[in-house]
Scaffold this active site. Structure first.
Site, short mmCIF file in Angstrom:
data_model
loop_
_atom_site.label_atom_id
_atom_site.label_comp_id
_atom_site.label_asym_id
_atom_site.label_seq_id
_atom_site.Cartn_x
_atom_site.Cartn_y
_atom_site.Cartn_z
N ASP A 335 61.49 44.19 64.15
CA ASP A 335 60.40 45.30 63.83
C ASP A 335 59.95 46.05 65.08
O ASP A 335 59.76 45.59 65.99
CB ASP A 335 59.51 44.55 62.73
CG ASP A 335 58.51 45.79 62.30
OD1 ASP A 335 59.34 46.80 61.81
OD2 ASP A 335 57.45 45.60 61.95
N ASP A 587 55.94 41.85 61.34
CA ASP A 587 54.45 41.41 61.04
C ASP A 587 54.07 41.94 59.86
O ASP A 587 52.59 42.09 59.67
CB ASP A 587 53.68 41.69 62.35
CG ASP A 587 53.66 43.19 62.73
OD1 ASP A 587 54.66 43.99 61.95
OD2 ASP A 587 53.18 43.48 63.82
#
Length: 831
Positions: A335, A587
């Site tokens: 990510d 996250d």
């Protein structure tokens, strides 16, 4: 309370902690339901009310464990199948033979103690890290919101919720502001559920959009949170090729050992008319070395020490085999936000569109910033650049800032990819504004997209401020919105991200950057960090839906933008369908589904509670640069355990074959337990301990059992054949009193030399300490042979010169055959 709210691109910024999956069909009602508390006032419980509930035991006091208890550790290390077998044999030997024939029992006690101590150290490390990463929900009491420990929540508490927060106890929604709850960990349904006041919420679910508060109706053991948090943080031993392989090996060993041991017992006690006690001693001497008892111990110790080492680097390994799993990974999906870039951003420019007044745009942004009490990274950058009235700056125009008000707000959603606010301006005019991804808010082909594309190519993030018609929550509110300004943001690159990407490239691990942001912008950021193939970008909205075609697209491209949460999950599945072992980092709440399905899920410590819930590895220092350490630790464990497993199983193979040969030739078993204890200690036990903990950067290879047995079986066969040949020659050479002891000494010499050659092969490639280790073991055996009292203690005394030199000659021939066999196996099957 640090949150992790989704930013306007579909990425995510800071949160906390960890549920787990449970059976969707599990019974939801508690066995002994508590009386539901009355509806709470907005300021929550008073201090006195909290004290009353604590006194009544209505508190969420179920402890969250991150590891096995000390009792469980002791039980797991002591009460094993092989410890039981060896324990019985040890007790027998204590009654029928000298203490030196019972040394193997003391070795097992020492090994078990080492295992307990190492796992206890790992437990302490995990427990301390789990406290650091513990959820800190925000609870409103006496009208004041404050973070408390999950275990301090009492029945009736008013718990606040924001994007990324986990619902830690069961309750009823008291306040809802566009509140969307993901209950996929409970029901398996990925679609978020809109919650309104009065709706129930279950522990284990988490917020994906909006905010609100709920009143706790079930706490402690009555709520799922007690089970979820404990299960999620447990020191688990889930599927691992290494552990399952060792279990398979031990199963086969047991099958071989039982009939062989029975045959040996009959042979030594019935067929041979020897002294009873000596027959028992030699029978036990044949059975004990069949058991690779130290192999399980060393595997546990290697894993436990790995946990401790990584713990010192602020890496919480929530499931032990994750260390091994990441070492086997060949694709890492990253990510962007929080991984390649830091959470914070800066506004570098605001470009008014269509003749909009810059001062007016500034005031809209200033007021928009106050619409969300939990701003995400993008909105926080705008707030920092344009503080509200009373801050460090003053309004640049557009009327009195204090007279602008927010009348309604729509939090950001990763599905919409924009947020919104309804404002009342200084002159009383009502307006509705949307802020989010330009390629979502603008129609395809809009000329402004070309300008945005140029900014994206520079690695800049661009948000569009657009004025909408109609109500904020009307369906299709974005349709026909008038573009008003571009907000240009610059992301902060992580200084260590480039080195980490280079590490994975050197290790032939493919890196895929998967983001909710614009693909070109993400590619520019990845390019700045030196990601190979960063120019190969793909907008996920054009990604094929067919799994096979998607897998091809995943393999051909390195950067993907505008990826939805469901697409992230599909991408992981597509890669896995091609045989890839996939790690996923993230996250944000939008990463949860992919983290759950990936072979290894890695979450940042500051990530949302939901992502930390499903990840096997949590980087508490929020540093992507820690991942190479995890990979290196996994490779050390896998490579070294493969080496030492070969040592242990070579001993098992030659022990079984020697017993079979003894039964077939109807001769005394050549060794007493003391001889094999000495050999095992010098050629396996001590060197295996050092080799298991040594540095090792070899790439992890699959098929653990096959790779170990390819070398262990021929090595064991050669060792048994050479040893038994020496024994038979010695039986014809020696006669009279003391002949058996002389025959045993000659056979022991051959077996030691052959075992030492196996050790020398396994210790390669040589370093100074490996050479020193092998030499020290050889020196230890030599000392036993030359020191008189050690000769007596171990019943080892070489008689004459011809037979000992014959034993050496047979060992040399066996060593040459070992070299040839290992090289042939390496060429035939690969190392």
């Amino acid at each position: 309370m640090t949150q992790r709210a989704l930013d306007s691109s579909g990425e995510q910024t800071p949160g906390s902690s960890r549920p787990t999956m449970i059976d969707a069909g599990a019974e939801l009602d508690p066995v002994h339901p508590m009386e539901p508390p009355p509806a709470r006032r907005p300021d929550g419980l008073s201090t006195a009310e909290v004290a009353e509930r604590v006194a009544r035991g209505e508190v969420n006091d179920v402890p969250v464990r991150s590891s096995r208890s000390v009792t469980e550790i002791v039980r797991a290390n002591v009460f094993t199948r092989f410890n039981l077998i060896i324990g019985v044999l040890w007790v027998i030997m204590l009654f029928v033979a000298p203490i030196q024939d019972s040394l193997f029992g003391f070795v097992i006690v020492a090994n078990t103690g080492i295992g307990i101590i190492q796992e206890w150290r790992a437990k302490k490390t995990l427990d301390s890290l789990a406290v650091i990463g513990e959820a800190k929900p925000t609870v409103r009491r006496d009208g004041v919101a404050a973070e408390i420990s999950t275990s301090e929540i009492v029945l009736g508490d008013l718990v606040e919720l924001g994007p990324g927060d986990k619902v830690v106890v069961d309750g009823t929604v008291s306040e809802a502001d566009s509140l969307e709850i993901d209950e996929s960990l409970l029901t398996g349904e990925a679609d978020p559920v809109i919650k309104r006041a009065g709706d129930p919420v279950m522990s284990g679910s988490f917020v994906v959009a909006g905010g609100g508060a709920f009143t706790a109706t079930k706490v402690g053991r009555e709520a799922y949170a007690a089970q979820l948090a404990e299960e999620a943080s447990r020191f688990t031993l889930v599927h691992s090729e290494l552990r399952s392989g060792i279990s398979t090996i031990l199963k086969y060993v047991t099958w071989m050992m039982v009939p062989t041991a029975i045959g040996l017992i009959i042979s030594q006690l019935v067929v041979k008319d020897n002294n009873f006690k000596e027959s028992v001693a030699r029978t036990v001497g044949g059975i004990v070395p069949m058991i690779p008892e130290g192999l399980v111990l060393l595997t546990s110790v290697a894993f436990a020490i790995g946990v401790v080492r990584l713990g010192r680097k602020q890496c919480l390994v929530q499931e032990l085999p994750a260390i091994e799993g990441l070492a086997r990974v060949d694709v890492v999906c990253l990510d962007k936000t929080g991984t390649l870039t830091e959470g914070g951003m800066d506004v570098t420019e605001v470009r008014p569109l269509n003749g909009s007044d810059e001062a007016y745009v500034t005031q809209v942004l200033r007021t928009f910033g106050s619409s969300d009490p939990r701003p995400n990274a993008s909105l926080q950058a705008i707030i920092d650049a344009y503080p509200a009235a009373g801050g460090d700056a003053h309004p640049a125009g557009g009327g009195d800032a204090e007279s602008w008000t927010v009348t309604d707000a729509m939090p950001f959603s990763s599905a919409r990819k924009y947020s919104g606010a309804a404002l009342t301006e200084a002159d009383g005019t009502d307006s509705v504004w949307l802020l989010g991804a330009p390629d979502v808010l603008l129609s395809e082909g809009d000329a402004t997209l070309t300008e945005i594309e140029q900014l994206n190519e520079q690695g800049l993030r661009v948000l569009l401020l657009a004025r909408a018609e109609g109500e904020l929550d009307a369906p299709g509110a974005a349709a026909g919105a008038a573009p008003t300004a571009l907000v240009v943001l610059e992301q902060r690159l992580r200084p260590d991200a480039g080195d980490t990407l280079a590490y994975f490239a050197d290790q032939n691990v493919a890196t895929k950057v998967i983001s909710g942001d614009n693909a070109v912008s993400v590619g520019a950021v990845a390019g700045k960090l030196g990601l190979a193939g960063a120019e190969n970008t793909l907008d996920a909205r054009r990604l094929p839906t067919d799994p096979d075609e998607m897998a091809t697209a995943m393999e051909e491209n390195a950067v993907f933008g505008r990826v939805t949460p469901q697409q992230k999950r599909d991408m992981v599945a597509a890669l896995q369908s091609r045989g890839h072992t996939v790690a996923m980092t993230g996250d944000g709440v939008n990463d949860v589904l992919a983290l759950k399905d990936a072979d290894i899920g890695v979450s940042m410590g500051s990530g949302s509670e939901a992502t930390r819930a499903v990840a096997q590895i949590v980087l508490l220092n929020n540093s992507f640069a820690t991942l190479p350490s995890v990979v290196a630790e996994g490779r050390r464990v896998i490579g070294n355990i493969t080496r030492v497993a070969t040592l242990f199983l070579t001993k098992t193979v030659y022990s079984v074959l020697l017993a079979i040969l003894v039964v077939c030739f109807q001769v005394e078993y050549p060794f007493l337990p003391r001889h094999l204890t000495l050999l095992s200690t010098l050629t396996i036990g001590v060197p295996a301990f050092f080799l298991a903990l040594a540095p090792n950067k070899e790439r992890a290879q699959p098929h653990f059992v096959r790779r170990v047995m390819r070398y262990a079986i021929p090595s064991g066969v050669i060792a048994a054949a050479a040893t038994f040949a020496t024994y038979l020659v010695a039986r014809h050479y020696y006669s009279g009193e003391g002949a058996l002891e002389a025959e045993t000494s000659a056979a022991t010499l051959t077996l030691f030399l052959v075992s030492m050659w196996v050790l020398a092969i396994i210790a390669r490639p040589y370093t100074w300490w490996r050479v020193g280790l092998v030499a020290a073991m050889g020196l230890g055996f030599l000392i036993v042979l030359v020191v008189p009292w050690l000769q007596d203690f171990f019943a080892l005394k070489l008689v004459g010169a011809p037979m000992p030199w014959t034993a050496v000659g047979i060992a040399v021939a066996a060593a040459a055959l070992l070299e040839f066999t290992w090289r042939w196996v390496g060429r035939r099957f690969g190392m």
